[in-house]
Motif scaffolding. Structure first.
Motif, mmCIF file in Angstrom:
data_model
loop_
_atom_site.group_PDB
_atom_site.id
_atom_site.type_symbol
_atom_site.label_atom_id
_atom_site.label_comp_id
_atom_site.label_asym_id
_atom_site.label_seq_id
_atom_site.Cartn_x
_atom_site.Cartn_y
_atom_site.Cartn_z
ATOM 1 N N PHE A 182 -1.295 1.431 -8.577
ATOM 2 C CA PHE A 182 -2.699 1.052 -8.595
ATOM 3 C C PHE A 182 -3.538 2.309 -8.399
ATOM 4 C CE2 PHE A 182 -6.720 -0.290 -6.909
ATOM 5 C CZ PHE A 182 -6.983 -1.514 -7.501
ATOM 6 N N ARG A 193 -8.894 2.130 -2.197
ATOM 7 C CA ARG A 193 -7.451 2.050 -2.068
ATOM 8 C C ARG A 193 -7.033 0.589 -2.006
ATOM 9 N NH1 ARG A 193 -7.277 6.300 3.018
ATOM 10 N NH2 ARG A 193 -8.566 7.897 2.035
ATOM 11 N N ASN A 194 -5.920 0.284 -2.619
ATOM 12 C CA ASN A 194 -5.408 -1.086 -2.560
ATOM 13 C C ASN A 194 -4.491 -1.192 -1.346
ATOM 14 O OD1 ASN A 194 -4.141 -3.642 -3.078
ATOM 15 N ND2 ASN A 194 -4.976 -3.470 -5.140
ATOM 16 N N HIS A 195 -5.059 -1.707 -0.272
ATOM 17 C CA HIS A 195 -4.393 -1.764 1.030
ATOM 18 C C HIS A 195 -3.630 -3.077 1.226
ATOM 19 C CE1 HIS A 195 -4.621 -1.398 5.622
ATOM 20 N NE2 HIS A 195 -4.009 -0.301 5.228
ATOM 21 N N ASP A 236 -4.818 -7.611 -9.384
ATOM 22 C CA ASP A 236 -4.484 -6.193 -9.236
ATOM 23 C C ASP A 236 -3.528 -5.731 -10.338
ATOM 24 O OD1 ASP A 236 -6.067 -5.993 -6.974
ATOM 25 O OD2 ASP A 236 -4.435 -6.471 -5.604
ATOM 26 N N ASN A 250 -11.769 -0.629 0.756
ATOM 27 C CA ASN A 250 -10.395 -1.002 0.402
ATOM 28 C C ASN A 250 -10.313 -2.414 -0.156
ATOM 29 O OD1 ASN A 250 -9.428 1.436 1.327
ATOM 30 N ND2 ASN A 250 -8.523 0.613 3.200
ATOM 31 N N PHE A 283 0.835 -1.197 0.000
ATOM 32 C CA PHE A 283 0.000 0.000 0.000
ATOM 33 C C PHE A 283 0.872 1.251 0.000
ATOM 34 C CE2 PHE A 283 -2.468 3.077 2.752
ATOM 35 C CZ PHE A 283 -3.355 3.459 1.770
ATOM 36 N N TYR A 298 2.236 -0.617 -6.279
ATOM 37 C CA TYR A 298 1.965 0.144 -5.063
ATOM 38 C C TYR A 298 0.726 1.004 -5.291
ATOM 39 C CZ TYR A 298 4.405 3.822 -7.703
ATOM 40 O OH TYR A 298 4.796 4.709 -8.680
ATOM 41 N N ASP A 299 0.094 1.422 -4.196
ATOM 42 C CA ASP A 299 -1.126 2.210 -4.309
ATOM 43 C C ASP A 299 -0.798 3.682 -4.532
ATOM 44 O OD1 ASP A 299 -4.223 2.133 -3.771
ATOM 45 O OD2 ASP A 299 -3.454 3.866 -2.681
#
Length: 479
Positions: A206, A221-223, A277, A423, A151, A180-181
């Motif tokens: 991401f 959010r991509n956690h 993802d 998320n 993240f 990474y987000d």
């Protein structure tokens, strides 16, 4: 003409309230939860000049065009790997039926998109030093493929060490993929990714996609935190890449977090989650590797990947099911304790069943509004019979669940609305007495360094503080 005359200001106020009313109706029609809809609608109606812009940024949580696009991308990804004979490891899931403990999680086989698999090995990585020592060691030994997803990645000492190592492996001919987000890593300079790409490392951020208005959208959010090396060894947990995760940055240090190292059939699930993802970000598949054989013995693991594009609220239901399965104890650690009604009700019912229910949360805030809301929920939990502890030495960021004597889960999901509904999260569910004992010992050490919240603490809280907590709880569904 007086552009700041009373009539102009009046028209402006009328326009803002009209827009606020439209946004409030939109919130009622689109926000997933009743609490969230009420929180947004009331604030948009009464104080639109304060909440209208935040609603454009944080609201619109269903964001239909994004969810539709994400589901279509996931389907494309699955079709792309269908020719790879990718899922022979599903056959291993049959042995999970022999586990009485896993059988108590009756909804879990259908709740999780990936099966519960036998014959895995798991190892606790307690604190940042143990975690990144193990991750860096595995990457140094990589021969084929390294998949890295966090993240947050910072361009600090730890981030630079990771960057240098990945560039070194790419120069050796190893295929390296980094995701990474874009929101979590907003402080990461462009030069960081450019350096990786120049060195042969495939790197993407991401990000949400959709219509032009979605440029302000920072939900979804991509956690997730996932690392896979050569399809053999995987890592999942709560750590991000930053010096603070090694306890190097006050005032929250020492940082308390946990990761898990895993090998066996379930590593294929970590790869598939990463592939989803990565496919969203690049519209390409990363290399996916299956070993020629697996061990014949080991523990049961189920990799739970959840996100806003799921047909139901997987993350929230995961916690509800885990709590309902408890007969003797359920211990949960989370940096944020802002549960929805379903999870809070499950905790109260567990207390009424005579279950030892404990929640471990921080004593120091990293987000003051969330901390205030968490404090009020903690007080209400104590009144309901839940034992709530505040970790004293530093900031506790780990996300762990322990149910009875066999079931545990460690990953990225917090006990809050954002993890439940907004998320992308992952949790590694493990069914094994020996590993559960390791988790128990870890949590007992954490409890020993914590202070339990008592009824006296509730009574001694100043009325002004209580008012602040209640105001924070009003907006907690949209935090």
């Amino acid at each position: 003409m007086d552009f700041l005359g009373p009539h102009v200001i009046g028209y402006l106020i009328l326009l803002l309230h009209s827009l606020g009313l439209i946004a409030a109706v939109h919130a009622v029609l689109t926000v997933r939860t009743a609490q969230g809809a009420i929180a947004w609608a009331m604030s948009l109606f009464f104080i639109p000049y304060v909440t209208l812009i935040p609603y454009l940024i944080f609201g619109r949580s269903t964001f239909d065009d994004y969810i539709k696009a994400r589901r279509e991308a996931n389907q494309e990804m699955r079709e792309a790997i269908s020719d790879l004979n990718w899922r022979p490891w599903v056959e291993e899931a049959l042995t999970a039926r022999n586990s009485k403990a896993y059988g108590s999680l009756r909804a879990m086989p259908r709740l999780g998109r990936m099966p519960c698999l036998a014959n895995n090995s798991v190892r606790l990585l307690i604190n940042g030093t143990a975690t990144f020592d193990a991750i860096f060691k595995a990457i140094r030994a990589a021969e084929k493929v390294v998949l890295v997803q966090f993240f947050i990645i910072h361009d600090d000492d730890l981030g630079k060490k990771l960057q240098a190592l990945l560039l070194e492996k790419a120069a050796e001919g190893v295929a390296v993929y980094v995701l990474y987000d874009s929101i979590g890593s907003h402080a990461l300079p462009k030069s960081y990714g450019e350096t990786l790409r120049a060195g042969g490392v495939q790197t993407y951020a991401f990000a949400t996609r959709g219509s032009w208005i979605s440029r302000f959208q920072i939900n979804f959010r991509n956690h997730r935190k996932v690392v896979v090396v050569d399809g053999l060894l995987g890592f999942v947990g709560g750590h991000n890449v930053g010096d603070e995760y090694l306890g190097a940055k006050p005032p929250l240090s020492p940082w308390r977090d946990t990761h898990v190292e895993v090998s066996g059939p379930v590593v294929a699930c970590l790869q598939e989650s990463f592939a989803e993802d990565w496919f969203w970000a690049s519209r390409q598949l990363p290399p996916l590797i299956l070993p020629k054989s697996y061990p014949e013995t080991g523990v049961l693991c189920q990799f739970m990947a959840s996100g806003p594009a799921d047909p139901y609220e997987t993350c929230s239901l995961f916690f509800v099911e885990a709590i309902h399965a408890a007969n003797e104890r359920v211990w949960i650690t989370s940096p944020y304790f802002v549960p929805d009604e379903a999870v809070f009700s499950a905790l109260r019912l567990a207390v009424l069943r005579g279950v030892d229910v404990r929640i471990l949360i921080p004593s120091r805030p990293d987000h003051k509004i969330v901390f205030a809301a968490s404090s009020l929920y903690a007080f209400e939990a104590v009144r309901a019979g839940v034992r709530v502890f505040r970790y004293q030495p530093g900031f506790i960021h780990q996300k762990a669940v322990l149910v009875d004597n066999e079931i545990s889960a460690i990953g990225s999901a917090n006990l809050d609305n954002r993890s439940f509904r907004l998320n992308f999260e992952v949790m590694l569910l493990t069914v094994d007495q020996a590993f559960a004992a390791d988790v128990e010992h870890m949590l007992m050490d954490d409890f020993a360094l914590s202070r339990e919240i008592t009824s006296e603490d509730i009574k001694s809280t100043h009325r002004l503080q209580q008012l602040g907590m209640r105001v924070a709880r009003l907006v907690s569904p949209v935090l």
